[in-house]
Design an enzyme around this catalytic site. Structure first.
Site, PDB file in Angstrom:
ATOM      1  N   ASP A  85       0.847  -1.197   0.000  1.00  0.00           N
ATOM      2  CA  ASP A  85       0.000   0.000   0.000  1.00  0.00           C
ATOM      3  C   ASP A  85       0.882   1.246   0.000  1.00  0.00           C
ATOM      4  O   ASP A  85       2.073   1.200  -0.320  1.00  0.00           O
ATOM      5  CB  ASP A  85      -0.944  -0.071   1.221  1.00  0.00           C
ATOM      6  CG  ASP A  85      -2.247   0.673   1.028  1.00  0.00           C
ATOM      7  OD1 ASP A  85      -2.238   1.913   1.147  1.00  0.00           O
ATOM      8  OD2 ASP A  85      -3.287   0.032   0.771  1.00  0.00           O
ATOM      9  N   ASP A  86       0.313   2.352   0.398  1.00  0.00           N
ATOM     10  CA  ASP A  86       0.972   3.658   0.358  1.00  0.00           C
ATOM     11  C   ASP A  86       2.303   3.643   1.123  1.00  0.00           C
ATOM     12  O   ASP A  86       2.475   2.861   2.060  1.00  0.00           O
ATOM     13  CB  ASP A  86       0.015   4.674   0.997  1.00  0.00           C
ATOM     14  CG  ASP A  86       0.275   6.093   0.542  1.00  0.00           C
ATOM     15  OD1 ASP A  86       1.234   6.313  -0.213  1.00  0.00           O
ATOM     16  OD2 ASP A  86      -0.504   6.974   0.945  1.00  0.00           O
ATOM     17  N   ASP A 171      -6.237   5.012  -5.181  1.00  0.00           N
ATOM     18  CA  ASP A 171      -6.876   5.559  -3.989  1.00  0.00           C
ATOM     19  C   ASP A 171      -7.073   7.066  -4.134  1.00  0.00           C
ATOM     20  O   ASP A 171      -6.107   7.817  -4.284  1.00  0.00           O
ATOM     21  CB  ASP A 171      -5.941   5.233  -2.804  1.00  0.00           C
ATOM     22  CG  ASP A 171      -6.603   5.444  -1.473  1.00  0.00           C
ATOM     23  OD1 ASP A 171      -7.835   5.362  -1.390  1.00  0.00           O
ATOM     24  OD2 ASP A 171      -5.865   5.682  -0.495  1.00  0.00           O
ATOM     25  N   ASP A 230     -12.422   4.022   5.832  1.00  0.00           N
ATOM     26  CA  ASP A 230     -11.442   3.030   6.305  1.00  0.00           C
ATOM     27  C   ASP A 230     -11.942   2.230   7.503  1.00  0.00           C
ATOM     28  O   ASP A 230     -12.540   2.771   8.428  1.00  0.00           O
ATOM     29  CB  ASP A 230     -10.142   3.728   6.722  1.00  0.00           C
ATOM     30  CG  ASP A 230      -9.381   4.256   5.521  1.00  0.00           C
ATOM     31  OD1 ASP A 230      -9.934   4.269   4.408  1.00  0.00           O
ATOM     32  OD2 ASP A 230      -8.218   4.654   5.709  1.00  0.00           O
TER      33      ASP A 230
HETATM   34  C1  GLA Z   1      -6.618   5.683   2.450  1.00  0.00           C
HETATM   35  C2  GLA Z   1      -7.143   4.298   2.115  1.00  0.00           C
HETATM   36  C3  GLA Z   1      -6.432   3.274   2.965  1.00  0.00           C
HETATM   37  C4  GLA Z   1      -4.933   3.354   2.708  1.00  0.00           C
HETATM   38  C5  GLA Z   1      -4.427   4.763   2.985  1.00  0.00           C
HETATM   39  C6  GLA Z   1      -2.993   4.957   2.547  1.00  0.00           C
HETATM   40  O1  GLA Z   1      -6.946   6.056   3.753  1.00  0.00           O
HETATM   41  O2  GLA Z   1      -8.518   4.243   2.337  1.00  0.00           O
HETATM   42  O3  GLA Z   1      -6.914   1.976   2.674  1.00  0.00           O
HETATM   43  O4  GLA Z   1      -4.664   2.974   1.397  1.00  0.00           O
HETATM   44  O5  GLA Z   1      -5.203   5.723   2.281  1.00  0.00           O
HETATM   45  O6  GLA Z   1      -2.523   6.247   2.798  1.00  0.00           O
END
Ligand code: GLA
Length: 411
Positions: A85-86, A171, A230
């Site tokens: 992910d990020d 995202d 989230d």
């Molecule tokens: C958002 C998404 C999360 C994650 C974060 C990463 O909040 O909803 O699932 O990917 O960004 O920064």
């Protein structure tokens, strides 16, 4: 121009509620960019965000997870995608404009990481955002600049394809700000087109937190779309997300799935009973199953839940019909999901006291006398795999506990 993999059969189109209709430019009229065959069943995998969040995300940790996915039996149970992910990105692009990985936390680079992931029989997922910023730049003070994909869509899609990426989580992260002028569907369709042009089959996960009813438009572009904000590691959060799934079942099916967010099974803040119910609810919802716990250190109970063959079989049922809550009595909910061969009922105790169930005349009744499940076929408790006798069976559902009862196709 090469399009993205195999096109859907008439039957697949029918069952996925129609194909994506966006045309790639330059005369490929009528060509479908979305390859529904990539997600005929809800995708399964693991995602780094819930457990590593931003600054704990490293190459070493990810490879540890990849090993654990194999050793724990997760891969063999069906968890396929390892999604980074990020916060994998360096704070700036290369001078050529290409994205690169954070040099200290991912020193070997993403191509090498992808090779390692593939060598373990897994698939590789990465995270991008459509605007100027990623979410960590907004919410985690990630000190990067210009790593969003706005006006870099094709370059970033090509870069990911070149690294062997098999799954993209795209995202939103306030992509409309900063003068981009992007609307939600536009942001996501631009990347869908870019991905199609790479010619690489890439599962496309659309993440805009359910803000613009993506179930009404995202199936044209993506294989899954978030329906909620989230998730957090608490029962309250799980219940909040579950309550937002009402009425969405008709929008999901083979090729495109409602995504109530990643799993918190095995994370601090949610006990084993709650984690099991959380997992059962995601199974009933035909939701993508993206584990979000530390697979390197998970307990036997967590592993048992995540890899339970009876639950995974329900999740991956070939009919691909999402289940729903069909009744409520006090704090008890009745859920139902139709299967290719039969159906499954779920009884969930959302209250703080135990609830007693018993079988009577081939069905299941609550202690109030309310009849919950009536089916002529044989009933089986999915968790234990044991048949439920038509009369004389009884069980107590603890607070926050759920039971799934499968009936075969003979009704
Ligand atoms: C958002 C998404 C999360 C994650 C974060 C990463 O909040 O909803 O699932 O990917 O960004 O920064």
């Amino acid at each position: 121009m090469k399009l993205n993999g195999i096109l859907p059969t008439a039957e697949e189109k029918e069952s996925s509620g129609g194909e994506g209709k966006i045309d790639v430019e330059h005369g490929c009229q009528g060509a479908t960019m979305k390859d529904v065959s990539l997600a005929l069943k809800p995708p399964m995998g693991w995602n780094s965000w819930n457990i590593f969040r931003c600054y704990q995300l490293t190459e070493e940790a990810v490879l540890g997870i990849a090993d654990a996915m194999v050793e724990s039996g997760m891969r063999d149970a069906g968890y396929e995608y390892l999604v980074v992910d990020d916060c994998w990105q360096a704070f700036a692009r290369e001078s050529s404009g290409k994205l690169r990985s954070h040099p200290a936390r991912f020193p070997s680079g993403m191509e090498a990481l992808g090779e390692q992931i593939h060598a373990r029989g897994l698939k590789f997922g990465l995270y991008l955002s459509p605007g100027h910023k990623t979410c960590a730049m907004i919410y985690d003070r990630y000190p990067a600049r210009d790593i969003g994909s706005f006006e870099h869509e094709q370059l970033d899609a090509d870069t990911l394809a070149g690294w062997g990426v098999d799954y993209l989580k795209y995202d939103w992260c306030e992509a409309g700000r900063g003068g981009t002028g992007l609307t939600y569907p536009e942001a996501f369709s631009r990347m869908a087109e870019a991905l199609a042009r790479t010619g690489r089959p890439i599962v496309y996960s659309i993440s805009e937190y359910g803000r613009t009813k993506p179930w009404e438009w995202a199936a044209d572009y993506g294989h899954l779309w978030r329906t909620t904000p989230d998730i957090g590691a608490s029962w309250r959060s799980v219940m909040k997300l579950v309550d937002r799934q009402h009425g969405l079942a008709e929008f999901a099916g083979p090729g495109g799935w409602n995504d109530p967010d990643m799993l918190e099974v095995g994370n601090v803040g949610i006990n084993d009973v709650e984690a099991r119910s959380h997992f059962m609810l995601w199974v009933m919802l035909a939701a993508p199953l993206m584990a979000g716990n530390d697979l390197r250190t998970m307990t036997a109970a967590t592993r048992h839940t995540l890899t339970h063959p009876g639950l995974i079989a329900l999740s991956q049922d070939s009919l691909g019909r999402q289940g729903s809550r069909v009744a409520r009595q006090g704090k008890v909910e009745l859920w139902r999901r139709e299967l290719a061969d039969g159906r499954v009922h779920g009884i969930l105790n959302r209250g703080g006291r135990a609830v007693h169930l018993q079988s009577r005349d081939g069905g299941i009744v609550l202690d109030s006398g309310r009849r919950l499940v009536t089916d002529d076929g044989q009933l089986v408790c999915v968790w234990t795999g044991e048949p439920i006798d038509a009369d004389g069976w009884s069980a107590a559902l603890q607070p926050h506990e759920m039971i799934l009862i499968r009936s075969d196709g003979r009704h």
